[in-house]
Design an enzyme around this catalytic site. Structure first.
Site, PDB file in Angstrom:
ATOM      1  N   ASP A 110      42.994  34.350  44.037  1.00  0.00           N
ATOM      2  CA  ASP A 110      43.040  33.970  42.627  1.00  0.00           C
ATOM      3  C   ASP A 110      43.725  35.041  41.790  1.00  0.00           C
ATOM      4  O   ASP A 110      43.735  36.225  42.156  1.00  0.00           O
ATOM      5  CB  ASP A 110      41.621  33.813  42.061  1.00  0.00           C
ATOM      6  CG  ASP A 110      40.836  32.749  42.780  1.00  0.00           C
ATOM      7  OD1 ASP A 110      41.455  31.827  43.325  1.00  0.00           O
ATOM      8  OD2 ASP A 110      39.594  32.861  42.790  1.00  0.00           O
TER       9      ASP A 110
HETATM   10  N1  URA Z   1      37.354  33.025  47.055  1.00  0.00           N
HETATM   11  C1  URA Z   1      37.548  32.978  45.720  1.00  0.00           C
HETATM   12  O1  URA Z   1      36.717  32.470  44.992  1.00  0.00           O
HETATM   13  N2  URA Z   1      38.675  33.529  45.231  1.00  0.00           N
HETATM   14  C2  URA Z   1      39.601  34.127  45.983  1.00  0.00           C
HETATM   15  O2  URA Z   1      40.596  34.622  45.459  1.00  0.00           O
HETATM   16  C3  URA Z   1      39.390  34.165  47.361  1.00  0.00           C
HETATM   17  C4  URA Z   1      38.257  33.597  47.874  1.00  0.00           C
END
Ligand code: URA
Length: 248
Positions: A110
């Site tokens: 993310d």
């Molecule tokens: N899980 C999440 O919530 N975000 C990420 O970036 C990776 C795994």
């Protein structure tokens, strides 16, 4: 032949094979003179893999293979992992402008997540690492407000029900307890790659994630000498381990 991020643009591959310039190759595609695996292609968005059979005017072309390269990036927050963003946000490739090969991130982190990201132009390896059947483990360091009670940790370990189904059992370890002014830190290991999975799992148990960092991807561990925002080529041993983890 696939319509996603992985692979090389058909017109580029034709140009690399020395048949035509990139512009001319585009024209040949639009004129319906190009086939991929026996199917006529007339769109310029098509991406191909080294194993695809490309024919121009009925003659099969020998694909010149770009050398495979493998990198590790310590992603900062504030960058997205897709190659382009319609909203104009910075992408991880902005941090790797010196790399000339057409690499792409393996899986996603993310915008608000930091940590270990593998980038490569090896389509087969990337495909396997992302495929759920190989169950590649990913470990995250999670910071939350408050101390997560052991019953809630047990729920993560057993699997919680999210809108896209129950999560597979996770490994969870408490790293620190919350003390005055600090957050609790935990480590969670999952082998699924659902969108925002860790955040959604912690939302579900009532402890929203405050900070999230990936510290392991399969056999590769993020080490402290790879500073945030920096990248490096993977060592031959790391490449071997990563490939072996998905039976390559
Ligand atoms: N899980 C999440 O919530 N975000 C990420 O970036 C990776 C795994």
């Amino acid at each position: 032949m696939i319509e996603n991020n992985i692979g090389e643009r058909l017109q580029k591959v034709i140009a690399q094979a020395g048949i035509a310039s990139r512009r001319h190759a585009e024209q040949m595609i639009l004129e319906g003179r190009v086939q991929v695996n026996g199917k006529k292609i007339t769109s310029l968005g098509t991406k191909v893999q080294p194993e695809d059979k490309i024919a121009v005017d009925g003659r099969v072309l020998k694909q010149k293979k770009e050398e495979n390269v493998y990198f590790l990036l310590n992603k900062p927050t504030g960058y997205i992992t897709s190659a382009t963003d319609p909203r104009g946000r910075k992408t991880v490739l902005d941090l790797m402008k010196d790399v000339k090969a057409r690499i792409y991130p393996v899986g996603r982190l993310d915008y608000d997540t930091s940590g270990l990201l593998v980038l490569t132009n090896d389509g087969e390896l990337a495909h396997r690492l992302m495929h759920p059947s190989f169950g590649v483990e990913k470990t995250y360091r999670v910071s939350v407000k408050g101390n997560v009670p052991s019953e809630a940790i047990d729920r993560l370990r057993k699997g919680v029900i999210l809108e896209d189904g129950k999560t597979a059992p996770a490994k969870v370890r408490i790293l620190t307890r919350q003390s005055q002014g600090s957050l609790q830190q935990l480590e969670i290991t999952i082998h699924e790659g659902r969108n925002r999975q860790v955040r959604r799992m912690f939302d579900k148990i009532g402890f929203p994630v405050v900070a999230l960092e990936r510290i392991r991807f399969g056999p590769i561990i993020l080490s402290s000498d790879l500073k945030i925002g920096n990248y490096r080529a993977m060592t031959a041993n790391e490449i071997r381990l990563l490939k072996a983890s998905v039976k390559l």
